[in-house]
Each structure stands twice: as structure tokens, then as C-alpha cells.
Design a protein around this motif. Structure first.
Motif, PDB file in Angstrom:
ATOM      1  N   UNK A   1      41.461  23.043   8.338  1.00  0.00           N
ATOM      2  CA  UNK A   1      40.520  21.956   8.624  1.00  0.00           C
ATOM      3  C   UNK A   1      40.897  20.619   7.986  1.00  0.00           C
ATOM      4  N   UNK A   2      41.385  20.633   6.752  1.00  0.00           N
ATOM      5  CA  UNK A   2      41.755  19.382   6.092  1.00  0.00           C
ATOM      6  C   UNK A   2      42.931  18.723   6.799  1.00  0.00           C
ATOM      7  N   UNK A   3      43.893  19.506   7.242  1.00  0.00           N
ATOM      8  CA  UNK A   3      45.035  18.940   7.969  1.00  0.00           C
ATOM      9  C   UNK A   3      44.572  18.310   9.276  1.00  0.00           C
ATOM     10  N   UNK A   4      43.687  18.995   9.997  1.00  0.00           N
ATOM     11  CA  UNK A   4      43.232  18.467  11.274  1.00  0.00           C
ATOM     12  C   UNK A   4      42.388  17.208  11.082  1.00  0.00           C
ATOM     13  N   UNK A   5      41.522  17.193  10.077  1.00  0.00           N
ATOM     14  CA  UNK A   5      40.725  15.996   9.794  1.00  0.00           C
ATOM     15  C   UNK A   5      41.638  14.824   9.465  1.00  0.00           C
ATOM     16  N   UNK A   6      42.713  15.097   8.743  1.00  0.00           N
ATOM     17  CA  UNK A   6      43.654  14.034   8.382  1.00  0.00           C
ATOM     18  C   UNK A   6      44.415  13.563   9.609  1.00  0.00           C
ATOM     19  N   UNK A   7      44.855  14.471  10.457  1.00  0.00           N
ATOM     20  CA  UNK A   7      45.542  14.076  11.705  1.00  0.00           C
ATOM     21  C   UNK A   7      44.672  13.120  12.518  1.00  0.00           C
ATOM     22  N   UNK A   8      43.359  13.408  12.535  1.00  0.00           N
ATOM     23  CA  UNK A   8      42.418  12.616  13.327  1.00  0.00           C
ATOM     24  C   UNK A   8      41.944  11.369  12.593  1.00  0.00           C
ATOM     25  N   UNK A   9      42.268  11.237  11.319  1.00  0.00           N
ATOM     26  CA  UNK A   9      41.829  10.079  10.548  1.00  0.00           C
ATOM     27  C   UNK A   9      40.329  10.073  10.297  1.00  0.00           C
ATOM     28  N   UNK A  10      39.723  11.241  10.215  1.00  0.00           N
ATOM     29  CA  UNK A  10      38.278  11.374  10.019  1.00  0.00           C
ATOM     30  C   UNK A  10      37.977  11.390   8.513  1.00  0.00           C
ATOM     31  N   UNK A  11      37.754  10.197   7.960  1.00  0.00           N
ATOM     32  CA  UNK A  11      37.593  10.054   6.517  1.00  0.00           C
ATOM     33  C   UNK A  11      36.415  10.853   5.976  1.00  0.00           C
ATOM     34  N   UNK A  12      35.322  10.898   6.716  1.00  0.00           N
ATOM     35  CA  UNK A  12      34.155  11.645   6.265  1.00  0.00           C
ATOM     36  C   UNK A  12      34.484  13.135   6.120  1.00  0.00           C
ATOM     37  N   UNK A  13      35.207  13.690   7.081  1.00  0.00           N
ATOM     38  CA  UNK A  13      35.580  15.106   6.992  1.00  0.00           C
ATOM     39  C   UNK A  13      36.608  15.346   5.891  1.00  0.00           C
TER      40      UNK A  13
ATOM     41  N   UNK B   1      51.033   8.755   8.468  1.00  0.00           N
ATOM     42  CA  UNK B   1      51.331   8.401   9.857  1.00  0.00           C
ATOM     43  C   UNK B   1      50.176   7.661  10.530  1.00  0.00           C
ATOM     44  N   UNK B   2      49.020   7.652   9.890  1.00  0.00           N
ATOM     45  CA  UNK B   2      47.863   6.960  10.457  1.00  0.00           C
ATOM     46  C   UNK B   2      47.997   5.455  10.234  1.00  0.00           C
ATOM     47  N   UNK B   3      47.463   4.653  11.145  1.00  0.00           N
ATOM     48  CA  UNK B   3      47.599   3.203  11.012  1.00  0.00           C
ATOM     49  C   UNK B   3      46.685   2.598   9.953  1.00  0.00           C
ATOM     50  N   UNK B   4      47.154   1.537   9.337  1.00  0.00           N
ATOM     51  CA  UNK B   4      46.372   0.649   8.488  1.00  0.00           C
ATOM     52  C   UNK B   4      45.453   1.272   7.467  1.00  0.00           C
ATOM     53  N   UNK B   5      44.217   0.759   7.455  1.00  0.00           N
ATOM     54  CA  UNK B   5      43.221   1.110   6.458  1.00  0.00           C
ATOM     55  C   UNK B   5      42.917   2.602   6.475  1.00  0.00           C
ATOM     56  N   UNK B   6      42.831   3.213   7.645  1.00  0.00           N
ATOM     57  CA  UNK B   6      42.507   4.638   7.740  1.00  0.00           C
ATOM     58  C   UNK B   6      43.609   5.467   7.087  1.00  0.00           C
ATOM     59  N   UNK B   7      44.868   5.138   7.356  1.00  0.00           N
ATOM     60  CA  UNK B   7      45.972   5.865   6.752  1.00  0.00           C
ATOM     61  C   UNK B   7      46.010   5.696   5.246  1.00  0.00           C
ATOM     62  N   UNK B   8      45.806   4.467   4.803  1.00  0.00           N
ATOM     63  CA  UNK B   8      45.839   4.197   3.367  1.00  0.00           C
ATOM     64  C   UNK B   8      44.686   4.902   2.659  1.00  0.00           C
ATOM     65  N   UNK B   9      43.481   4.830   3.225  1.00  0.00           N
ATOM     66  CA  UNK B   9      42.324   5.481   2.613  1.00  0.00           C
ATOM     67  C   UNK B   9      42.486   6.993   2.616  1.00  0.00           C
ATOM     68  N   UNK B  10      42.979   7.548   3.727  1.00  0.00           N
ATOM     69  CA  UNK B  10      43.219   8.997   3.788  1.00  0.00           C
ATOM     70  C   UNK B  10      44.192   9.419   2.700  1.00  0.00           C
ATOM     71  N   UNK B  11      45.276   8.668   2.565  1.00  0.00           N
ATOM     72  CA  UNK B  11      46.275   8.990   1.543  1.00  0.00           C
ATOM     73  C   UNK B  11      45.678   8.887   0.145  1.00  0.00           C
ATOM     74  N   UNK B  12      44.874   7.866  -0.102  1.00  0.00           N
ATOM     75  CA  UNK B  12      44.260   7.699  -1.419  1.00  0.00           C
ATOM     76  C   UNK B  12      43.321   8.860  -1.742  1.00  0.00           C
ATOM     77  N   UNK B  13      42.519   9.274  -0.765  1.00  0.00           N
ATOM     78  CA  UNK B  13      41.610  10.400  -0.988  1.00  0.00           C
ATOM     79  C   UNK B  13      42.400  11.671  -1.326  1.00  0.00           C
ATOM     80  N   UNK B  14      43.468  11.906  -0.604  1.00  0.00           N
ATOM     81  CA  UNK B  14      44.291  13.098  -0.843  1.00  0.00           C
ATOM     82  C   UNK B  14      44.994  13.032  -2.194  1.00  0.00           C
TER      83      UNK B  14
END
Length: 159
Positions: free
Chosen positions: A24-36, A63-76
Motif C-alpha cells: 500500500x505505501x508503494x502504491x500511495x507513493x506511485x500515485x502521489x497521494x500524500x494523505x495515504x 519520480x513524482x513532479x514538483x511539490x508532491x514528489x518533494x513532499x513524498x520524499x520528505x515524508x518517507x
């Protein structure tokens, strides 16, 4: 593969077929779903889990664009994702998307990890500040969207 007991097993485009279910975490990250991503990390899911293709959630985040990718990476990263984990081909998260904002962060972290001392401490301190700011910004945005959807925000006009 499809089965009579379970039915059709579908995968998102570009995700390798495997007998293992999607993490689930991998799929949420692929989709850029920060809440998940936040939810799954708070539930203790492993930020270093490898999918069938041996990629980690952090490799998807960069691989996600811009703010979503950066925020996803920071959360991880805040959840202790390891940026040095490599695919069988030897690619780390930084090498998966070197020109993204999150890829630039990975480069910065790799340089900081190579430097032990005041420079490394400064980078880690800056990283902590960026992470806290990203989480605050995400929560503010989430709250604003909830207000709009619930009708509590009178300044928003529906068409």
C-alpha cells in the motif's frame, strides 16, 4: 494472474505482474497521494519495502513532479527511508530521477552523508526544518480543501 477464487487481479499501468500483492505505501507513493503516505507511515508500514521490481517507495517518490514528489520524499525520509538502497541494476533513489526536486534533495543528502562533521549536521538540521514545514503546509492545504468541500469556506464559490 487471474484466478477463479479471487477474480481478475489488476495492476496499475507500468507495474510488473507478481504473485505478491502491491504494498500500500508503494502504491500511495506511485500515485502521489500524500494523505495515504502519511496514514500508512503512521500505521508503521516499512518505508524501505521493496516491490517485485525491487524499487522502494522513495524511488517512486523522486519520480513524482514538483511539490508532491518533494513532499513524498520528505515524508518517507522522515520515516527513515534509506536513500542509499539500490535496485539490482545499482540505481539509488537519486539516480531514478536525477532532475526532479526530490532527486536534488537526494543528491544533497548523499553529499551530506559523505561529509561527517559540521556540514553534515547543518544539512540534517535544514532537512528537519524542511520536513516540518512540508508537513505543516500539507496539513494546512488538507484543512482548506476539507473546508471547501464541507461548505465551511464562504469565500469559495462553486460553479
Amino acid at each position: 494472474a487471474d484466478s477463479d477464487e479471487v477474480g481478475a487481479q489488476m495492476r496499475p499501468v507500468g507495474v510488473a505482474m507478481s504473485a505478491r500483492p502491491l504494498y500500500p505505501l508503494s502504491q500511495a507513493t506511485r500515485e502521489g497521494c500524500l494523505q495515504d503516505i502519511q496514514l500508512f507511515l503512521s500505521e508503521g508500514l516499512d518505508p524501505n519495502h521493496r516491490e517485485a521490481d525491487m524499487r522502494t517507495p522513495l524511488m517512486h517518490a523522486v519520480c513524482l513532479p514538483g511539490w508532491v514528489g518533494l513532499t513524498s520524499a520528505l515524508l518517507l525520509l522522515e520515516a527513515r527511508a534509506h536513500p542509499s538502497i539500490a535496485t539490482p541494476e545499482g540505481k539509488t533513489a537519486r539516480q531514478c530521477a536525477p532532475n526532479s526536486a526530490a532527486g536534488a534533495l537526494m543528491t544533497l543528502l548523499e553529499r551530506g552523508a559523505a561529509d561527517q562533521g559540521p556540514e553534515s549536521d547543518r544539512l540534517l538540521s535544514a532537512f528537519d526544518e524542511i520536513t516540518a514545514s512540508a508537513v505543516i503546509a500539507f496539513n494546512d492545504l488538507k484543512s482548506r480543501v476539507q473546508d471547501i468541500l464541507s461548505g465551511a469556506d464562504d469565500n469559495w464559490q462553486r460553479e
